[in-house]
Design a protein around this motif. Sequence first.
Motif, PDB file in Angstrom:
ATOM      1  N   MET A 142       0.734  -1.243   0.082  1.00  0.00           N
ATOM      2  CA  MET A 142      -0.141  -0.163  -0.238  1.00  0.00           C
ATOM      3  C   MET A 142       0.767   1.203   0.034  1.00  0.00           C
ATOM      4  O   MET A 142       1.778   1.367   0.898  1.00  0.00           O
ATOM      5  CB  MET A 142      -1.035  -0.043   1.228  1.00  0.00           C
ATOM      6  N   ALA A 143       0.589   1.958  -1.060  1.00  0.00           N
ATOM      7  CA  ALA A 143       1.591   3.436  -1.070  1.00  0.00           C
ATOM      8  C   ALA A 143       0.724   4.462  -0.170  1.00  0.00           C
ATOM      9  O   ALA A 143      -0.514   4.781  -0.329  1.00  0.00           O
ATOM     10  CB  ALA A 143       1.601   3.735  -2.576  1.00  0.00           C
ATOM     11  N   ALA A 144       1.472   5.150   0.246  1.00  0.00           N
ATOM     12  CA  ALA A 144       1.304   6.556   0.932  1.00  0.00           C
ATOM     13  C   ALA A 144       0.913   7.419  -0.172  1.00  0.00           C
ATOM     14  O   ALA A 144       1.261   7.533  -1.146  1.00  0.00           O
ATOM     15  CB  ALA A 144       2.376   7.076   1.719  1.00  0.00           C
ATOM     16  N   THR A 145       0.002   8.668   0.325  1.00  0.00           N
ATOM     17  CA  THR A 145      -0.518   9.421  -0.419  1.00  0.00           C
ATOM     18  C   THR A 145       0.083  11.018  -0.112  1.00  0.00           C
ATOM     19  O   THR A 145      -0.023  11.148   1.096  1.00  0.00           O
ATOM     20  CB  THR A 145      -2.055   9.582  -0.550  1.00  0.00           C
ATOM     21  N   TYR A 146       0.475  11.643  -1.153  1.00  0.00           N
ATOM     22  CA  TYR A 146       1.058  12.825  -0.743  1.00  0.00           C
ATOM     23  C   TYR A 146       0.017  13.944  -0.360  1.00  0.00           C
ATOM     24  O   TYR A 146      -1.121  13.912  -0.955  1.00  0.00           O
ATOM     25  CB  TYR A 146       2.010  13.399  -1.835  1.00  0.00           C
ATOM     26  N   SER A 147       0.165  14.739   0.420  1.00  0.00           N
ATOM     27  CA  SER A 147      -0.904  16.004   0.539  1.00  0.00           C
ATOM     28  C   SER A 147      -0.452  16.936  -0.404  1.00  0.00           C
ATOM     29  O   SER A 147      -1.495  17.746  -0.517  1.00  0.00           O
ATOM     30  CB  SER A 147      -0.801  16.203   2.015  1.00  0.00           C
ATOM     31  N   GLN A 148       0.633  17.057  -0.716  1.00  0.00           N
ATOM     32  CA  GLN A 148       1.135  18.195  -1.678  1.00  0.00           C
ATOM     33  C   GLN A 148       0.387  18.163  -2.775  1.00  0.00           C
ATOM     34  O   GLN A 148       0.240  16.895  -3.477  1.00  0.00           O
ATOM     35  CB  GLN A 148       2.683  18.124  -2.138  1.00  0.00           C
ATOM     36  N   GLY A 149      -0.394  19.217  -3.364  1.00  0.00           N
ATOM     37  CA  GLY A 149      -1.194  19.161  -4.561  1.00  0.00           C
ATOM     38  C   GLY A 149      -2.608  19.049  -4.361  1.00  0.00           C
ATOM     39  O   GLY A 149      -3.411  19.232  -5.185  1.00  0.00           O
ATOM     40  N   THR A 150      -3.052  18.872  -2.996  1.00  0.00           N
ATOM     41  CA  THR A 150      -4.339  18.708  -2.529  1.00  0.00           C
ATOM     42  C   THR A 150      -5.132  20.066  -2.774  1.00  0.00           C
ATOM     43  O   THR A 150      -4.418  21.229  -2.438  1.00  0.00           O
ATOM     44  CB  THR A 150      -4.733  18.508  -1.067  1.00  0.00           C
ATOM     45  N   THR A 151      -6.404  19.990  -3.129  1.00  0.00           N
ATOM     46  CA  THR A 151      -7.035  21.456  -3.594  1.00  0.00           C
ATOM     47  C   THR A 151      -8.219  21.285  -2.638  1.00  0.00           C
ATOM     48  O   THR A 151      -8.851  20.301  -2.519  1.00  0.00           O
ATOM     49  CB  THR A 151      -7.351  21.773  -4.977  1.00  0.00           C
ATOM     50  N   ILE A 152      -8.605  22.708  -2.081  1.00  0.00           N
ATOM     51  CA  ILE A 152      -9.874  22.832  -1.203  1.00  0.00           C
ATOM     52  C   ILE A 152     -10.592  23.847  -1.778  1.00  0.00           C
ATOM     53  O   ILE A 152     -10.149  24.820  -2.141  1.00  0.00           O
ATOM     54  CB  ILE A 152      -9.559  23.196   0.080  1.00  0.00           C
ATOM     55  N   THR A 153     -11.873  23.527  -2.237  1.00  0.00           N
ATOM     56  CA  THR A 153     -12.783  24.712  -2.861  1.00  0.00           C
ATOM     57  C   THR A 153     -13.831  24.843  -1.863  1.00  0.00           C
ATOM     58  O   THR A 153     -14.491  24.091  -1.125  1.00  0.00           O
ATOM     59  CB  THR A 153     -13.295  24.368  -4.254  1.00  0.00           C
ATOM     60  N   PHE A 154     -14.205  26.139  -1.846  1.00  0.00           N
ATOM     61  CA  PHE A 154     -15.642  26.491  -0.775  1.00  0.00           C
ATOM     62  C   PHE A 154     -16.564  27.199  -1.922  1.00  0.00           C
ATOM     63  O   PHE A 154     -16.106  28.222  -2.515  1.00  0.00           O
ATOM     64  CB  PHE A 154     -14.991  27.399   0.101  1.00  0.00           C
ATOM     65  N   ALA A 155     -17.800  26.671  -1.628  1.00  0.00           N
ATOM     66  CA  ALA A 155     -18.856  27.443  -2.667  1.00  0.00           C
ATOM     67  C   ALA A 155     -19.205  28.863  -2.148  1.00  0.00           C
ATOM     68  O   ALA A 155     -19.378  29.031  -0.997  1.00  0.00           O
ATOM     69  CB  ALA A 155     -20.261  26.633  -2.714  1.00  0.00           C
ATOM     70  N   ASN A 156     -19.303  29.734  -3.269  1.00  0.00           N
ATOM     71  CA  ASN A 156     -19.745  31.169  -2.873  1.00  0.00           C
ATOM     72  C   ASN A 156     -21.299  31.017  -2.752  1.00  0.00           C
ATOM     73  O   ASN A 156     -21.755  30.105  -2.918  1.00  0.00           O
ATOM     74  CB  ASN A 156     -19.530  32.003  -3.769  1.00  0.00           C
ATOM     75  N   SER A 157     -22.160  32.139  -2.237  1.00  0.00           N
ATOM     76  CA  SER A 157     -23.335  32.334  -2.095  1.00  0.00           C
ATOM     77  C   SER A 157     -24.124  31.868  -3.179  1.00  0.00           C
ATOM     78  O   SER A 157     -25.354  31.122  -3.082  1.00  0.00           O
ATOM     79  CB  SER A 157     -23.763  33.748  -1.393  1.00  0.00           C
ATOM     80  N   GLY A 158     -23.776  31.979  -4.348  1.00  0.00           N
ATOM     81  CA  GLY A 158     -24.240  31.433  -5.782  1.00  0.00           C
ATOM     82  C   GLY A 158     -24.228  29.952  -6.104  1.00  0.00           C
ATOM     83  O   GLY A 158     -24.483  29.467  -6.951  1.00  0.00           O
ATOM     84  N   GLY A 159     -23.359  29.315  -4.973  1.00  0.00           N
ATOM     85  CA  GLY A 159     -23.042  27.884  -5.379  1.00  0.00           C
ATOM     86  C   GLY A 159     -21.784  27.902  -6.068  1.00  0.00           C
ATOM     87  O   GLY A 159     -21.309  26.340  -6.346  1.00  0.00           O
ATOM     88  N   THR A 160     -21.088  28.788  -6.774  1.00  0.00           N
ATOM     89  CA  THR A 160     -19.882  28.288  -7.490  1.00  0.00           C
ATOM     90  C   THR A 160     -18.649  28.157  -6.727  1.00  0.00           C
ATOM     91  O   THR A 160     -18.447  28.779  -5.572  1.00  0.00           O
ATOM     92  CB  THR A 160     -19.646  29.609  -8.344  1.00  0.00           C
ATOM     93  N   PRO A 161     -17.928  27.014  -6.970  1.00  0.00           N
ATOM     94  CA  PRO A 161     -16.795  26.790  -6.216  1.00  0.00           C
ATOM     95  C   PRO A 161     -15.604  27.666  -6.442  1.00  0.00           C
ATOM     96  O   PRO A 161     -15.311  27.899  -7.399  1.00  0.00           O
ATOM     97  CB  PRO A 161     -16.388  25.376  -6.547  1.00  0.00           C
ATOM     98  N   LEU A 162     -14.872  27.980  -5.264  1.00  0.00           N
ATOM     99  CA  LEU A 162     -13.789  28.904  -5.304  1.00  0.00           C
ATOM    100  C   LEU A 162     -12.507  28.361  -4.667  1.00  0.00           C
ATOM    101  O   LEU A 162     -12.783  27.494  -3.399  1.00  0.00           O
ATOM    102  CB  LEU A 162     -14.251  30.222  -4.711  1.00  0.00           C
ATOM    103  N   THR A 163     -11.483  28.300  -5.466  1.00  0.00           N
ATOM    104  CA  THR A 163     -10.210  27.551  -4.679  1.00  0.00           C
ATOM    105  C   THR A 163      -9.933  28.481  -3.500  1.00  0.00           C
ATOM    106  O   THR A 163      -9.683  29.597  -3.637  1.00  0.00           O
ATOM    107  CB  THR A 163      -9.324  27.360  -5.755  1.00  0.00           C
TER     108      THR A 163
END
Length: 135
Positions: free
Chosen positions: A1-22
């Motif tokens: 089983m290989a470890a997964t790197y966290s580098q490169g992970t992205t997180i988005t958060f939706a604005n009030s209109g539902g559009t995801p923003l990084t």
Amino acid sequence: MAATYSQGTTITFANSGGTPLTIGGVKNFSRTGGTANDIKVTTLADTAHKYKVGLRDFGELNLEMIYYPDDTGQAELRAAALAQAERQMVITLVDGTANVWTFNVVVKSFDVTGNLDDVLQATCNCRISGAVVET
């Protein structure tokens, strides 16, 4: 089983209109919780305690970031904290199976700190509302 790197992970958060923003400047994240309550179902006729498992609580998500006042994702987190609004968040890991986590959060706090000989830092505490869907 290989470890997964966290580098490169992205997180988005939706604005009030539902559009995801990084969300920019994220240094690390921590997803805690995922526990269920114990429901005691012991009766007088039992000789030991008996339990059922209650609803699962998916806990909280904490973000640590370099503070970028002009970052649209960070600005939306600050606005959602003030509005106490529930929004969708998506964490996309770099590789592996079940590498996309989708869930709703309520932003409980967005704090900025400054230290001598350092850049401004931000922390954000979110309460997960509902289930985390891993795909």
